[in-house]
Design a protein around this motif. Structure first.
Motif, PDB file in Angstrom:
ATOM      1  N   ALA A   3       0.821  -1.197   0.000  1.00  0.00           N
ATOM      2  CA  ALA A   3       0.000   0.000   0.000  1.00  0.00           C
ATOM      3  C   ALA A   3       0.860   1.254   0.000  1.00  0.00           C
ATOM      4  O   ALA A   3       0.458   2.299  -0.486  1.00  0.00           O
ATOM      5  N   TYR A   4       2.071   1.130   0.582  1.00  0.00           N
ATOM      6  CA  TYR A   4       2.920   2.312   0.675  1.00  0.00           C
ATOM      7  C   TYR A   4       3.975   2.335  -0.413  1.00  0.00           C
ATOM      8  O   TYR A   4       4.841   3.187  -0.438  1.00  0.00           O
ATOM      9  N   ALA A   5       3.884   1.360  -1.335  1.00  0.00           N
ATOM     10  CA  ALA A   5       4.856   1.313  -2.419  1.00  0.00           C
ATOM     11  C   ALA A   5       4.616   2.499  -3.343  1.00  0.00           C
ATOM     12  O   ALA A   5       3.528   3.068  -3.372  1.00  0.00           O
ATOM     13  N   GLN A   6       5.651   2.848  -4.092  1.00  0.00           N
ATOM     14  CA  GLN A   6       5.535   3.973  -5.022  1.00  0.00           C
ATOM     15  C   GLN A   6       4.419   3.720  -6.026  1.00  0.00           C
ATOM     16  O   GLN A   6       3.528   4.529  -6.191  1.00  0.00           O
ATOM     17  N   ASN A   7       4.510   2.564  -6.686  1.00  0.00           N
ATOM     18  CA  ASN A   7       3.508   2.223  -7.692  1.00  0.00           C
ATOM     19  C   ASN A   7       2.901   0.868  -7.371  1.00  0.00           C
ATOM     20  O   ASN A   7       3.360  -0.148  -7.868  1.00  0.00           O
ATOM     21  N   PRO A   8       1.894   0.852  -6.522  1.00  0.00           N
ATOM     22  CA  PRO A   8       1.284  -0.433  -6.210  1.00  0.00           C
ATOM     23  C   PRO A   8       0.628  -1.022  -7.463  1.00  0.00           C
ATOM     24  O   PRO A   8       0.172  -0.276  -8.323  1.00  0.00           O
ATOM     25  N   THR A   9       0.620  -2.348  -7.540  1.00  0.00           N
ATOM     26  CA  THR A   9       0.030  -2.998  -8.712  1.00  0.00           C
ATOM     27  C   THR A   9      -1.235  -3.751  -8.325  1.00  0.00           C
ATOM     28  O   THR A   9      -1.251  -4.494  -7.345  1.00  0.00           O
ATOM     29  N   ILE A  25      -8.407  -2.898 -23.604  1.00  0.00           N
ATOM     30  CA  ILE A  25      -8.482  -2.603 -22.177  1.00  0.00           C
ATOM     31  C   ILE A  25      -7.093  -2.281 -21.627  1.00  0.00           C
ATOM     32  O   ILE A  25      -6.914  -1.345 -20.848  1.00  0.00           O
ATOM     33  N   ARG A  26      -6.093  -3.034 -22.056  1.00  0.00           N
ATOM     34  CA  ARG A  26      -4.726  -2.791 -21.560  1.00  0.00           C
ATOM     35  C   ARG A  26      -4.262  -1.400 -21.934  1.00  0.00           C
ATOM     36  O   ARG A  26      -3.546  -0.752 -21.178  1.00  0.00           O
ATOM     37  N   LYS A  27      -4.679  -0.935 -23.128  1.00  0.00           N
ATOM     38  CA  LYS A  27      -4.301   0.423 -23.533  1.00  0.00           C
ATOM     39  C   LYS A  27      -4.952   1.435 -22.597  1.00  0.00           C
ATOM     40  O   LYS A  27      -4.317   2.385 -22.159  1.00  0.00           O
ATOM     41  N   VAL A  28      -6.252   1.197 -22.298  1.00  0.00           N
ATOM     42  CA  VAL A  28      -6.964   2.135 -21.431  1.00  0.00           C
ATOM     43  C   VAL A  28      -6.350   2.130 -20.029  1.00  0.00           C
ATOM     44  O   VAL A  28      -6.215   3.172 -19.384  1.00  0.00           O
ATOM     45  N   PHE A  29      -5.968   0.927 -19.555  1.00  0.00           N
ATOM     46  CA  PHE A  29      -5.430   0.805 -18.193  1.00  0.00           C
ATOM     47  C   PHE A  29      -3.931   1.125 -18.125  1.00  0.00           C
ATOM     48  O   PHE A  29      -3.337   1.079 -17.054  1.00  0.00           O
ATOM     49  N   ALA A  30      -3.326   1.424 -19.287  1.00  0.00           N
ATOM     50  CA  ALA A  30      -1.869   1.595 -19.315  1.00  0.00           C
ATOM     51  C   ALA A  30      -1.407   2.666 -18.333  1.00  0.00           C
ATOM     52  O   ALA A  30      -0.355   2.550 -17.716  1.00  0.00           O
ATOM     53  N   GLY A  31      -2.223   3.708 -18.193  1.00  0.00           N
ATOM     54  CA  GLY A  31      -1.839   4.780 -17.284  1.00  0.00           C
ATOM     55  C   GLY A  31      -2.182   4.494 -15.833  1.00  0.00           C
ATOM     56  O   GLY A  31      -1.997   5.350 -14.970  1.00  0.00           O
ATOM     57  N   GLY A  32      -2.686   3.298 -15.561  1.00  0.00           N
ATOM     58  CA  GLY A  32      -3.052   2.928 -14.194  1.00  0.00           C
ATOM     59  C   GLY A  32      -4.437   3.429 -13.819  1.00  0.00           C
ATOM     60  O   GLY A  32      -5.084   4.152 -14.585  1.00  0.00           O
ATOM     61  N   LEU A  33      -4.912   3.000 -12.651  1.00  0.00           N
ATOM     62  CA  LEU A  33      -6.230   3.411 -12.169  1.00  0.00           C
ATOM     63  C   LEU A  33      -6.068   4.179 -10.864  1.00  0.00           C
ATOM     64  O   LEU A  33      -5.218   3.844 -10.041  1.00  0.00           O
ATOM     65  N   GLU A  34      -6.898   5.186 -10.686  1.00  0.00           N
ATOM     66  CA  GLU A  34      -6.822   6.010  -9.486  1.00  0.00           C
ATOM     67  C   GLU A  34      -7.636   5.389  -8.364  1.00  0.00           C
ATOM     68  O   GLU A  34      -8.763   4.951  -8.572  1.00  0.00           O
ATOM     69  N   LYS A  84      -4.246   7.652  -5.220  1.00  0.00           N
ATOM     70  CA  LYS A  84      -3.021   6.924  -5.513  1.00  0.00           C
ATOM     71  C   LYS A  84      -3.181   6.212  -6.852  1.00  0.00           C
ATOM     72  O   LYS A  84      -4.262   5.730  -7.174  1.00  0.00           O
ATOM     73  N   ASN A  85      -2.120   6.168  -7.631  1.00  0.00           N
ATOM     74  CA  ASN A  85      -2.208   5.529  -8.925  1.00  0.00           C
ATOM     75  C   ASN A  85      -1.788   4.066  -8.842  1.00  0.00           C
ATOM     76  O   ASN A  85      -0.718   3.745  -8.349  1.00  0.00           O
ATOM     77  N   TRP A  86      -2.674   3.185  -9.292  1.00  0.00           N
ATOM     78  CA  TRP A  86      -2.404   1.749  -9.262  1.00  0.00           C
ATOM     79  C   TRP A  86      -2.136   1.242 -10.669  1.00  0.00           C
ATOM     80  O   TRP A  86      -2.963   1.420 -11.557  1.00  0.00           O
ATOM     81  N   ALA A  87      -0.994   0.615 -10.860  1.00  0.00           N
ATOM     82  CA  ALA A  87      -0.742  -0.055 -12.129  1.00  0.00           C
ATOM     83  C   ALA A  87      -1.636  -1.299 -12.181  1.00  0.00           C
ATOM     84  O   ALA A  87      -1.956  -1.877 -11.145  1.00  0.00           O
ATOM     85  N   VAL A  88      -2.054  -1.692 -13.383  1.00  0.00           N
ATOM     86  CA  VAL A  88      -2.955  -2.838 -13.488  1.00  0.00           C
ATOM     87  C   VAL A  88      -2.286  -3.958 -14.270  1.00  0.00           C
ATOM     88  O   VAL A  88      -1.723  -3.733 -15.338  1.00  0.00           O
ATOM     89  N   GLU A  89      -2.326  -5.147 -13.690  1.00  0.00           N
ATOM     90  CA  GLU A  89      -1.796  -6.312 -14.379  1.00  0.00           C
ATOM     91  C   GLU A  89      -2.943  -7.296 -14.577  1.00  0.00           C
ATOM     92  O   GLU A  89      -3.633  -7.641 -13.618  1.00  0.00           O
TER      93      GLU A  89
END
Lengths: 428, 335
Positions: free
Chosen positions: A34-40, A67-76, A80-85
């Motif tokens: 949760a405290y990571a720079q870019n949580p996934t 969908i991957r293109k849309v999620f490329a910038g992560g989700l708020e 906090k910005n979450w990268a999506v895998e």
């Protein structure tokens, strides 16, 4: 003697403390994430990529690319910005394999949300694994009765962590009845229901077709459940002929319908309307029937003419379907919209979840969804039962236009916001 | 000539026994060193190891080539669901009862199947499995053709704490695999084992030597059916969902199992163990390739059958002369 006892105790304490550490480890990991720079955020997605149900997952690659293109910038989430895998797993159209890959996604990949699509053979084992492990799970693309009652669901209690959106039998029945409301057709129906999850639900005396059909003044001839992949429908055809059935309905897999339809021609059974669930969804199945595919009718869950747009990027249904056609050169299929909508819901849930580290909070966010998606509104507060949300359903007919078959919407009594594209023509 | 003796254990076999004990101890302790996903995967590996070992006993030692063992896997699975859902039997106890029930139901079936020989027997077992599948598809209390889910409460009822529950399920799998292996090894070391070896090589010759063929086959078939049913019950305790097509799947419970025994080495104890490890290595690394994965499996099977008909262990044993499990009897004369 004292020594033995002491070592015994030491061993036990050791084991206990090790076990406690092992138990606590996932919590610690979560805490740090949760405290990571870019949580996934990890999404697990199970669908029948290969095997007899592969048609349902044919458009997956195209939809997931988008969908991957849309999620490329992560989700708020909470600023906090979450990268999506997205981790995709193939169920091989096999419920055993579906259960195995779902459990692997939960236990090994530790996905935050588990997703599954296409027929009870995928949605049910996936949701069962999620329910036991308390993992948030969203599924689609299976009528809600086989999903809910097929998993032993109790309408009063519902499920803890598993949610589903699609339409139900009552919608199919209403649409089929509207399709059959034609002055030139007698109200005599022959029913073909296999002994599988869908067939048992559709043919069920209480929850299925028989009651509403009788209420609407139709007589239903139901020769009983046949075994899927049957090679002889003579008994059914004879029963329909002697009952004078002018309409044929059922829920079949494409090979069974092909067999039935060929034998009906051989034996001189000529119904005026043939409306079959499941078997007639895909253009490939219709093309396989040749000329005799023209004029068959089916339920329509989604089409390029649906007046809905994606909540992710405003893509219209038409643009999504056209994109698929131009990218692959194949005709559009109905699951495209539902695959897209599945990830629309995920994106919406992530935005609203109070705490992405807490599966309870994610489940709460899923339950609180009220989102206009490319397949209609998904809202679990209005479901027919807990954990189920319904999307609109219409009915239509495959009509030959030029040298191609087009699926034309001919009835919209259940969802007037979806425009009708033509009139139902009776079979010759 | 009077001074000869029969020797069974060799130096390698004694070393193997020691290593096996150490491995077993490590596996028993797995809940403390392995992750949740590893435990689950190990559980699946153990169930395939048990199925392959049992099938190997039938085909490799008794000459009963069955392609219908899914009949008992599915029967065990359904027995577990029925016992747990309707009678409220504790799932782990239900696995034992499912095993006993599987053995009991095999008793009247065996005489029917034994009337068939060779390829006809193989087809007969498959037909039997289809009969089971179609019969269970008619039982609407168990979901008919639609299948049924095990209520989450049944699983959580094993133990309220998740760690304990998963450890108990894991130990059950380990116990089943160890039981299957121990059963086969002990059986082959016994008088019946000698009879089986004779039977496999020539039925007529062994009968003329006074071996009760029919009784021996019956005992093996029935006990394999029982252990296979118990394994099936465990498999569906992990799957949580059963349907006729999944329970009586010839691909999952017989084709893969034959693949394991064939690439490992039919007619050896070590074969199914090596085969199981190879199969899971292939699956864990290649399963994402979709249909290509299945084609690779097929190619591997064909290659092994053509180039090394005795399987991977067959090659190793030939090159090194090792015999890890002391089944063979050697006559030793004092020098």
């Amino acid at each position: 003697m004292a020594d033995t006892i002491r070592t015994g105790l030491t061993r036990r304490t050791f084991l206990k403390s090790t076990a406690a550490t092992a138990l606590a480890t996932p919590a610690i990991l979560h805490f740090t994430r949760a405290y990571a720079q870019n949580p996934t955020l990890k999404l697990g997605y199970v669908s029948p990529k290969t095997g007899p149900l592969a048609g349902f997952a044919e458009a997956d690659d195209y939809v997931l690319d988008g969908i991957r293109k849309v999620f490329a910038g992560g989700l708020e989430n909470n600023g906090k910005n979450w990268a999506v895998e997205i981790i995709v797993r193939d169920s091989q159209s096999n419920p055993n394999r579906a259960a195995e890959v779902a459990s692997e996604l939960i236990l090994k990949d530790e996905v935050d949300i588990l997703l599954g699509a296409a027929t009870p053979d995928t949605t049910n084992p996936v949701a069962d694994q999620a329910e036991v492990n308390g993992t948030p799970c969203i599924t689609t693309d299976c009528p809600w009765q086989p999903y809910f009652f097929g998993r032993g669901g109790n309408p009063a209690e519902g499920f803890e962590s598993t949610y589903h959106f699609f339409w139900g039998l009552e919608d199919v029945i209403a649409n089929f009845l509207a399709l059959w409301d034609h002055p030139g057709v007698e109200k005599k129906v022959g029913g073909l229901f296999p002994n599988d999850a869908d067939g048992n639900a559709w043919g069920d005396a209480e929850l299925g077709f028989p009651k509403p059909l009788a209420a609407a003044g139709f007589t239903l001839t139901d020769p009983g459940r046949y075994q899927p992949l049957s090679d002889d429908f003579t008994a059914q055809i004879t029963a329909f002929k002697s009952a004078g059935a002018e309409i044929t309905t059922g829920v079949m897999i494409p090979p069974d319908f092909g067999t039935f339809w060929a034998q009906a021609a051989q034996q001189g059974f000529k119904p005026k309307i043939v409306t079959i669930g499941k078997a007639l969804l895909f253009p490939s199945a219709i093309e396989a029937l040749g000329e005799r595919g023209n004029g068959l009718s089916t339920e329509i869950w989604w089409s390029p003419n649906h007046p809905f747009v994606s909540s992710l990027d405003g893509t219209t249904a038409k643009a999504l379907a056209d994109g698929y056609v131009s990218a692959t050169g194949k005709p559009w299929t109905q699951p495209i919209g539902f695959r897209h909508a599945l990830f629309e819901v995920v994106s919406d849930v992530v935005k609203r979840a109070a705490d992405m580290e807490d599966s309870e909070a994610i489940i709460e966010a899923i339950a609180g969804t009220s989102l206009k998606t490319i397949v209609g509104t998904v809202d679990w507060s209005k479901g027919p039962v807990k954990n189920v949300s319904k999307t609109p359903l219409v009915g239509g007919q495959w009509q030959k236009q030029g040298d191609k078959f087009e699926l034309v919407i001919t009835t919209n009594t259940q969802a007037p916001e979806i425009p009708v594209g033509g009139e139902l023509a009776l079979l010759g | 000539m009077a001074g000869f003796s029969i020797q069974r254990s060799t130096r390698t076999s004694r070393a193997t026994a020691l290593v096996a004990l150490l491995v077993l101890a490590a596996l028993v302790a797995a809940p403390w060193w392995a992750g949740r996903a590893d435990l689950r995967l190990l559980g699946e590996i153990f169930s395939f190891l048990a199925l392959a070992t049992l099938w190997n006993l039938l085909a490799g030692y008794t000459g009963l080539v069955s392609v219908g063992q899914q009949a008992y896997v599915g029967f065990g699975g359904y027995a577990l669901f029925a016992l747990a859902m309707f009678l409220g039997v504790h799932p782990l106890l239900a696995i034992v009862i499912a095993g006993i029930a599987g053995a009991l139901i095999a008793i009247p079936i065996a005489p029917l199947l034994f009337r068939l020989q060779g390829a006809y027997f193989a087809i007969g077992t498959w037909v039997l499995a289809e009969v089971f599948r179609l019969s269970f598809a008619q039982v609407s209390a168990l979901g008919g053709g639609s299948g049924a889910s095990l209520p989450a409460g049944v699983v959580t009822g094993i133990a309220s704490e998740r760690f304990v529950r998963e450890a108990m399920i894991y130990w059950t799998a380990l116990a089943i695999a160890v039981a299957a292996l121990a059963f086969v090894i002990l059986l082959l070391r016994s008088r019946t084992g000698l009879a089986l070896t004779a039977l496999r090589d020539s039925e007529i010759a062994s009968e003329s030597l006074g071996i009760g063929i029919w009784r021996t086959k019956l005992a093996v078939y029935v006990s394999v059916a029982g252990l296979t049913s118990a394994t099936g019950a465990f498999i569906f305790l992990q799957k949580l969902r059963i349907s006729p097509d999944a329970a009586f799947s010839v691909n999952d419970w017989t084709a893969y199992v034959i693949f394991i025994a064939v690439i490992g080495g039919i007619g050896t104890i070590e074969g199914p163990i090596i085969g199981t490890i190879l199969f899971f290595l292939l699956r864990e690394t290649l399963a994402d390739l979709g249909t290509t994965y299945l084609m690779i499996l097929g190619a591997v099977a064909i290659l092994v059958m053509l180039r090394a008909p005795k399987g991977v262990w067959g090659i190793i044993a030939e090159r090194t002369g090792w015999s890890l499990v002391p089944i063979r009897r050697r006559v030793v004369f004092p020098q």
